[in-house]
Every structure is written in C-alpha cells, then in structure tokens.
Motif scaffolding. Structure first.
Motif: not given
Length: 317
Positions: A59-64, A141-150
């Motif tokens: 959530a913290d990385k989501l920008v406008e 598909s909009d989840l980044t690989p690092i988000e999925r990995a975490r």
C-alpha cells in the motif's frame, strides 16, 4: 452519493452489525476467491479500515498514478467490487483483499468527493486469510513479482513454515513458490545495483539464482557450503556491473556469464533476453538442444517458440 450507491447495490445496508459477519469462511486454495455464498455488502468510512500486514499489495508504494483510473471509475459508476475485510480490535476493519479500492476511495475523499467504501465482512483466521488472499491475487497481472514474493515469504514465516506447506495451502507446485521467492533471494546479490526492485522479473531472478546455488533449489547461496560451481564467477560479474535498471543490470550479467559457444551454437532466449539454453549442430549435422533450469520459469508455448527462433537462426547461419 449514498442513495445512488444503494440503487446500484439493493442488498446494501448502512452500518455494521454482527449479523453481517460471515462465520469461518475458508476457501479452498485451488478455487476462485469469490465465496460460494453471496453475503450482503455494506458501506463504511474508509478511515475505519486498516491494511492487513501480510497483504500482497504494498500500500505504501501505491502512488496517485496507480489508483487514479480506479478512483475515476468509482466516482463515475460506483464501486463495483467490495473490499474483503475482517473485524479486529477497537471495532476496526482489517483489509485482506482490496487495497487499491480502499486507496482509491480515500483519494476521492481527500479531494472533497464524499464516498463510502463498499466492504464484505468475513470472519477468518490467519490460515483462511492467507488462502483467500492467494486466491484473490493469483490471477492479477498488476502485482509485481517482488510483491508476490513478499506475500509468499510472509505466508511461510508466519503460517506455513516451509515452501511445500505453503504451496499445498495455495494449490501450487513447490517449484512455483521457489521461483517467485528467487526475486527476494537475488536481492542479496544485486539489490544495490538495481534502482527499482519492482522491475525484477521472476525469470531474471531464477536465471541468476540457478548459477549461484547448488542443486538444492531452496538453498541459500549465502550459507557456507551451499554455493554453486559458478558462485565466484557470478559474484565477480555482479561486482563489475554498472548500477542501473533491472534490464540494464541483467543485460550486463548475461553478456558476462553467457557461454562462448565455440562450436557456433545459438542461445535460446525469450523476450526479456533471459537465456533458456542453447542449440548446437555437430559436424555430422545433428542438432543438439540443451535446456537450462531457467527454462522452468516460462510457459511451454513460449519455450517452444524460443527454440523455433533459435533453430531458424542456426539453419540460416
């Protein structure tokens, strides 16, 4: 705005009562994230909600720019899909799935457009929450690989303890979990070289980790005695890289670590330049196709297409 939303969702009620809480919802891992039943939805203040600490979405990385299109859609047509939440202390609601929708509603409120957040309250323990979030986010598909990995790493650390148990809970193969986790593992080696970790693909990470580790796919190459045969060579190549984007850094590493093909062979590559193997031709004309472990990170049709391109190039030469 409230009346308009109620016309769109005739089953909506205002406020939260215990009658709206759904008992013990535990979705099966291989099934859709949508419950078999259709609970009532209700509108609440977005400020009443907090984000579950293990949610896949950062959530913290989501920008406008990430949520503006969704916010405009909600403003024009109302929120179409409820946010899945569960009750926690102090009468607050914890978001298990739907962080972007929550952020979009908050953005509208910050801009002076009073909008309530459409939610479904589900009673679930941590195991059910992890399974539900995995099913909800699996096809995204909009989840980044690092988000999925975490998310997978959090599931292992806080609930399932092993990659196999996590894979079983989510209805996935253990190797699939391990390939995604390579995105986190590779940060130990190239994290300082890459300016945006969200751009690292699972294919890039799996390729590099296959050179660093030994045959144990979950071995940590930073542990003594677990280094692969090319560990020192790879570390030297990383040290010699110029910092930049993920594509730039991995491009440098592929050039430094690719086999020389003295026999005139051709690399088998995919669109992001990941090398999957090679094709060579002997003096007798026989063609040999060698596939490396990184090929396991791509779909079979993609692998076949890449082999076809390499074979065509070999014949043309």
């Amino acid at each position: 705005m409230q009346d308009y939303q109620n016309e769109m969702f005739p089953d909506v009620v205002v406020g939260i009562t215990d009658a709206e809480v759904i008992p013990d919802m535990k979705p099966e891992p291989a099934l859709s994230a949508t419950p078999a039943f259709s609970p009532k939805s209700l509108f609440v203040d977005a400020e009443k909600c907090v984000v579950w600490e293990h949610t896949a979405r950062d959530a913290d990385k989501l920008v406008e720019a990430d949520i503006r299109p969704l916010a405009e859609s909600i403003k024009a047509s109302g929120q179409q899909v409820p946010v899945r939440v569960r009750r926690i202390e102090d009468d607050r609601l914890e978001i298990v799935a739907g962080v972007r929708r929550w952020k979009a509603v908050r953005l509208l409120n910050d801009e002076g457009c009073p909008v309530k957040l459409l939610v479904q309250i589900v009673q679930m323990d941590e195991d059910a929450a992890f399974r539900f979030a995995a099913a909800e986010n699996g096809p995204r598909s909009d989840l980044t690989p690092i988000e999925r990995a975490r998310f997978y790493q959090a599931a292992i650390d806080h609930q399932y303890h092993t990659g196999k148990a996590c894979a079983d809970a989510f209805g996935l193969h253990k190797a699939s979990i391990s390939r995604v986790l390579d995105v986190l593992r590779v940060l130990k080696f190239v994290g300082k070289k890459i300016d945006d970790h969200r751009a690292i693909s699972a294919a890039q990470a799996s390729w590099l980790m296959s050179l660093l580790r030994n045959v144990n796919e979950e071995a940590d190459p930073t542990d003594e005695g677990l280094e692969g045969d090319r560990h020192a060579e790879v570390i030297a190549a990383i040290d010699g890289c110029t910092a930049g984007s993920a594509a730039e850094v991995f491009g440098q590493l592929r050039q430094a670590l690719a086999p020389s093909h003295k026999d005139g062979g051709i690399d088998i590559v995919v669109d992001d330049d990941t090398i999957l193997g090679s094709i060579t031709r002997s003096k007798s004309g026989a063609v040999r196709i060698a596939i490396g472990p990184e090929a396991g990170s791509v779909e079979l049709p993609t692998l076949i297409a890449s082999i076809r391109v390499a074979l065509t190039t070999l014949r043309a030469g």
